[in-house]
Design an enzyme around this catalytic site. Structure first.
Site, short mmCIF file in Angstrom:
data_model
loop_
_atom_site.label_atom_id
_atom_site.label_comp_id
_atom_site.label_asym_id
_atom_site.label_seq_id
_atom_site.Cartn_x
_atom_site.Cartn_y
_atom_site.Cartn_z
N SER A 29 0.83 -1.20 0.00
CA SER A 29 0.00 0.00 0.00
C SER A 29 0.87 1.27 0.00
O SER A 29 1.64 1.47 -0.93
CB SER A 29 -0.96 -0.05 1.19
OG SER A 29 -1.99 0.87 1.05
N ASP B 64 -9.76 -5.31 -4.41
CA ASP B 64 -9.21 -4.33 -3.47
C ASP B 64 -10.17 -3.15 -3.36
O ASP B 64 -10.41 -2.45 -4.33
CB ASP B 64 -7.84 -3.87 -3.97
CG ASP B 64 -7.06 -3.07 -2.94
OD1 ASP B 64 -7.69 -2.31 -2.17
OD2 ASP B 64 -5.82 -3.20 -2.92
N HIS C 258 -7.50 -5.85 -0.16
CA HIS C 258 -6.34 -4.98 0.03
C HIS C 258 -5.33 -5.60 1.01
O HIS C 258 -4.13 -5.58 0.78
CB HIS C 258 -6.79 -3.61 0.54
CG HIS C 258 -5.69 -2.61 0.63
ND1 HIS C 258 -5.05 -2.10 -0.48
CD2 HIS C 258 -5.10 -2.00 1.70
CE1 HIS C 258 -4.12 -1.23 -0.10
NE2 HIS C 258 -4.14 -1.16 1.21
#
Length: 272
Positions: A95, A224, A252
Site C-alpha cells: 500500500s 481491493d 487490500h
C-alpha cells in the site's frame, strides 16, 4: 529494541533478524512493522535476513510534527539502509509502503536494491485529477481525513472491514486480525496518520517507476476496496522490467489473509 535516529532527530524503530540476503519490508498506512509478521517469519525460515521498520509517526517510532510526507519517508529509509549497510537488498512494500519502496529505490537505492515487490500499492498516483481521470476523488480522501483526525478510535475499528474484504458475501470477520489492525493504528500519531493521507493519495510516482531498471513484481487483488485494482496494470506498464500478478477476489490486506499465496509468489520471484 532496535532504534536509530535520523538527521532531524526522529527516532526510528526497526526489527533486524537473521542472516543472508536482506529483505526489507515497508508497511502500509496507518500500521507498523508488525503487519509483516506472516512474511517476516516465513522468509526468516527460508534463510533470509528480514528487516522492517515503523515509519515515522507510526508504531514505536518517534511522533515528529514534521516530515509526514513521502519524500521524508524515503529519506528515512535511505538513512536506515546506509546505517545497516544493506547491499543487493530486496524491498517489499504494501500500500503506502509500495510507494515508499518505489520512491526510495528511484531516488536513493539504485546502488543498494536488487529487486522490489509492491503489493496493493498506491503507485503510480491515487487521486483523481486532470492527468489521472480514473483516480479516486478528493472527497474520498477528505472522508478518511475526517474520520482519522477527529474520530480515530472508532474509524480505525471499522476500517478493517473493507480493508480485508469482510463485507463480501460469505466472508467472516477474523476478530484477532481486526483487533491487531486497530492496535497497530492506535499506536501511531494521529497527526502523522492525518498528514499521511495526503502522502499516499497525492504523491505521483510516475517518473520514479519509469526510472527503475531493476526487476519489480507488482501484486494486486482484483477486489481491493482501498486501492483500486486499476493502479496495478498502470504501474506495471511504466516499469522497464515489471511483472504483474493479479488475484481474483483478493482484498487490500491480502499479505495477512492470503499470506500463503503471496509468500509463495514473492519467493519464486526472488529466486529467479
Amino acid at each position: 529494541m532496535s532504534t536509530f535516529t535520523v538527521k532531524d532527530g526522529t527516532e526510528i524503530y526497526y526489527k533486524d533478524w537473521g542472516t543472508g540476503t536482506p529483505i526489507v519490508f515497508h508497511h502500509g498506512w496507518p500500521l507498523s512493522s508488525d503487519d509483516w509478521d506472516a512474511q517476516m517469519m516465513f522468509f526468516l525460515k527460508q534463510g533470509y535476513r528480514v528487516i522492517a521498520h515503523d515509519r515515522r509517526g507510526h508504531g514505536r517510532s518517534g511522533q515528529s510534527a514534521e516530515g509526514n510526507n513521502m519524500e521524508t519517508y524515503a529519506a528515512d529509509v535511505a538513512e536506515l539502509t546506509e546505517a545497516l549497510d544493506l547491499k543487493d537488498a530486496i524491498h517489499i512494500g504494501h500500500s503506502t509502503g509500495g510507494g515508499e519502496v518505489i520512491r526510495y529505490a528511484a531516488k536513493y537505492g539504485k546502488a543498494r536494491v536488487a529487486k522490489a515487490i509492491i503489493i496493493s500499492a498506491v503507485t503510480p498516483i491515487m487521486i483523481k485529477n486532470e492527468a489521472n481521470p480514473e483516480g479516486v476523488p478528493l472527497s474520498v480522501f477528505d472522508e478518511i481525513r475526517e474520520g482519522t483526525g477527529f474520530n480515530r478510535a472508532q474509524y480505525f475499528y471499522d476500517f478493517p472491514i473493507p480493508f480485508y474484504g469482510w463485507n463480501r458475501e460469505g466472508k467472516t470477520i477474523q476478530e484477532g486480525i481486526k483487533h491487531n489492525w486497530w492496535r497497530q493504528g492506535m499506536m501511531g500519531s494521529v497527526l502523522a496518520h492525518y498528514e499521511g493521507i495526503k502522502a499516499f493519495s497525492e504523491s505521483d510516482f510516475t517518473e520514479d517507476l519509469k526510472s527503475l531498471d531493476i526487476p519489480v513484481l507488482v501484486l494486486h487483488g482484483e477486489d481491493d476496496q482501498i486501492v483500486p485494482y486499476n493502479q496495478a496494470p498502470r504501474a506495471a506498464k511504466l516499469l522497464k522490467n515489471g511483472k504483474l500478478i493479479s488475484y481474483p477476489g483478493f482484498p487490500h490486506g491480502m499479505p495477512t489473509t492470503e499470506a500463503e499465496t503471496i509468500n509463495k509468489d514473492i519467493l519464486e520471484f526472488i529466486k529467479q
